[in-house]
Motif scaffolding. Structure first.
Motif, PDB file in Angstrom:
ATOM      1  N   SER A   1       6.983  18.616  -6.524  1.00  0.00           N
ATOM      2  CA  SER A   1       8.163  19.085  -7.242  1.00  0.00           C
ATOM      3  C   SER A   1       9.413  18.641  -6.502  1.00  0.00           C
ATOM      4  O   SER A   1       9.528  18.796  -5.276  1.00  0.00           O
ATOM      5  N   LYS A   2      10.386  18.089  -7.279  1.00  0.00           N
ATOM      6  CA  LYS A   2      11.650  17.676  -6.677  1.00  0.00           C
ATOM      7  C   LYS A   2      12.447  18.870  -6.175  1.00  0.00           C
ATOM      8  O   LYS A   2      13.195  18.781  -5.207  1.00  0.00           O
ATOM      9  N   LYS A   3      12.291  20.005  -6.824  1.00  0.00           N
ATOM     10  CA  LYS A   3      13.121  21.160  -6.497  1.00  0.00           C
ATOM     11  C   LYS A   3      12.568  21.947  -5.315  1.00  0.00           C
ATOM     12  O   LYS A   3      13.291  22.347  -4.415  1.00  0.00           O
TER      13      LYS A   3
ATOM     14  N   GLY B   1       9.572  21.026  -3.506  1.00  0.00           N
ATOM     15  CA  GLY B   1       8.809  20.235  -2.552  1.00  0.00           C
ATOM     16  C   GLY B   1       7.371  20.647  -2.446  1.00  0.00           C
ATOM     17  O   GLY B   1       6.664  20.195  -1.538  1.00  0.00           O
TER      18      GLY B   1
ATOM     19  N   ASP C   1      10.835  16.894 -13.426  1.00  0.00           N
ATOM     20  CA  ASP C   1      11.077  17.353 -12.052  1.00  0.00           C
ATOM     21  C   ASP C   1       9.889  17.159 -11.132  1.00  0.00           C
ATOM     22  O   ASP C   1       9.930  17.564  -9.956  1.00  0.00           O
TER      23      ASP C   1
ATOM     24  N   VAL D   1       7.007  14.464  -9.383  1.00  0.00           N
ATOM     25  CA  VAL D   1       6.866  13.043  -9.009  1.00  0.00           C
ATOM     26  C   VAL D   1       5.438  12.827  -8.522  1.00  0.00           C
ATOM     27  O   VAL D   1       4.921  13.605  -7.696  1.00  0.00           O
TER      28      VAL D   1
END
Length: 521
Positions: A16-18, A20, A49, A51
């Motif tokens: 998750s980008k938000k 981690g 969101d 990756v």
């Protein structure tokens, strides 16, 4: 690293980008599609969101049980035990299935044997019945010869007139005097008669609903073609398309007797008011007179074969000593009830239409008949002369009924019901309750003269008024048979209930909920 949801090493790791956090791709995508937020932090999260992470081939670690030989042996033992238990359950299911199949095959074989035996007994019964039908007329003739030789000799010596027609003794002066005296007595009583207070009220009729239904006739040939009620004993008689007439005791809900003998449908039936005699007419061209025996059963006393086509109607004279039958052979016959002798057979030389309905006027000196060509005829019984003729119907006149006061005549045909004023010999009202494809099958005044019932695709009850006042429909009873064809309807004593026959095998009783009477049978 492990997945934050499952706690296992992910096959397709994403981050998750938000937050981690690391997840298994398929798990986090399903969670986002269901809830739209991070399962750990609760923050809003979308598919954009996350990756994907490129990793080398992941080798999952072996479970602890497979890390040693004793552990692997334990795993194999557990799997073997599970396999044995599963095999044992399958064997039990197979044994149960074999037992059920064996029982079903045994039941099928027994049912086939029972059906074969019943068919054999049915064929034997039909053969015996055919022999009995051939013997009954002969035995009846012998009995009449022994008991009433004068009547028997009159029938045996019956001569043929011009054209090969039977010679009838005619209605004697003594019988005419009896009919006239009955007329005078009834007319005098009717002038003083008032509507009894026990007659059902309009409010009661509006609340009528089905209180019982009784399957009286065979399922192979369903349909009730005719109906009558013996008020003194509250017994209902139905004539069916299955060739049988059934006598039904309404208070107890029991069948008293099933009268067999006709070879075609029973088109009309009537009780004689004194109670021990009963009349049936059939499409087999015959009329039967039944008499109640000491054990409660009814025996065929006479078989009358004076008509050459279907007998469509029976009506009993107010003296209860005579009755009339009407047939599609364009004649009506006047009979003496005690002997079964046809005193006269009337043919209208001006018209060759067959008769489809008939009824005596309450005073007994007038007879009404309906024809297959929509004509209603009024006859003087003493002279057997056609004294009036009513035109205007469309289709066969299926039913006629005189009002209790003797002023009105109701007639039913394909186009509906017409009311006639017998004092002025004119039609003063017409009911067309159904569409052009739905005939009206029956019309009937109740004994008090307060109500009129019409049967077609449903049952409609009208309040009887006078010539100038409106006759209001106070109750519509739907046809509950599902056939869309109510064939006959009769009011019970004091209109406390209605008996309805349809094109199924059930007699239906409509009345007030909670009234004394049998439930569904």
């Amino acid at each position: 690293m492990n997945c934050s949801i499952s706690g296992e090493v992910p096959e397709e790791p994403v981050v998750s980008k938000k937050s981690g956090l690391l997840y298994e791709k398929r798990l986090i995508e399903r969670h986002i599609s269901d809830y739209g937020k991070c399962p750990i932090t609760g923050e809003p999260l979308t598919l954009d969101d996350i990756v994907s992470i490129n990793t080398g081939k992941i080798v999952k670690p072996r479970p602890l049980q497979a890390a040693s030989i004793p552990g692997m042996l334990g795993m194999f033992q557990n799997e073997w035990d599970g396999l044995m238990l599963s095999n044992f359950a399958l064997e039990q299911q197979l044994h149960t299935a074999r037992q059920e199949l064996s029982h079903a095959l045994y039941q099928h074989d027994a049912a086939c044997r029972v059906i074969a035996r019943l068919k054999k007994e049915r064929d034997e019964a039909r053969s015996l019945l055919a022999q009995a039908d051939r013997q009954i007329p002969m035995s009846t003739s012998v009995a009449v010869t022994a008991n009433t030789p004068s009547i028997s000799n009159a029938a045996e010596d019956e001569k043929l007139g011009p054209g090969g027609k039977r010679m009838r003794p005619g209605i004697s002066a003594g019988i005419i005097a009896e009919l006239t005296d009955c007329n005078a007595s009834l007319s005098q009583q009717r002038k003083k008669r008032q509507i009894p207070p026990t007659v059902a009220t309009i409010d009661a009729l509006e609340s009528y609903t089905q209180i019982s239904s009784h399957p009286l006739h065979k399922t192979s040939k369903p349909g009730i073609a005719s109906l009558d009620i013996l008020y003194e004993k509250d017994i209902i008689a139905t004539g069916g398309l299955d060739t049988n007439a059934v006598l039904f005791d309404r208070p107890s809900g029991q069948i008293l007797s099933t009268l067999s003998g006709h070879s075609k449908k029973v088109t009309s039936l009537k009780f004689v008011a004194r109670g021990d005699l009963f009349l049936t007419a059939s499409a087999d061209k015959t009329v039967r007179v039944w008499q109640e025996s000491d054990d409660g059963n009814y025996n065929c006393r006479h078989i009358l074969k004076d008509h050459t086509a279907e007998v469509q109607a029976i009506t009993v004279h107010a003296t209860n000593n005579y009755f009339v039958t009407a047939s599609l052979d364009s004649t009506w016959c006047f009979y003496e009830l005690s002997s079964g002798l046809c005193l006269t057979q009337v043919v209208d030389a001006s018209d060759s239409n067959g008769y489809t309905s008939a009824a005596f006027h309450p005073d007994g000196l007038i007879l009404g008949t309906g024809t297959s060509e929509a004509v209603v005829k009024i006859w003087d019984v003493k002279s057997q002369a056609n004294v009036a003729r009513f035109d205007g119907h469309v289709g066969a006149v299926t039913s006629i009924s005189f009002s209790e006061n003797g002023y009105f005549l109701a007639t039913a045909a394909h186009d509906g019901v017409k009311l006639w004023d017998l004092r002025k010999l004119r039609n003063f009202r017409t009911f067309a309750p159904y569409d052009s494809d739905t005939p009206t099958n029956s019309v009937e005044f109740d004994n008090s003269g307060c109500y009129l019932a019409i049967a077609g695709s449903d049952i409609r009850v009208y309040q009887v008024a006078n010539v100038k006042s409106e006759w209001n429909c106070i109750k519509t009873i739907p046809d509950l048979s599902g056939t869309g064809k109510a064939t006959c309807a009769r009011f019970g004593p004091d209109a406390k209930y209605m008996a309805v026959g349809s094109m199924d095998r059930n007699l239906r009783i409509f009345g007030l909920p909670g009234e004394d009477g049998p439930l569904e049978s």
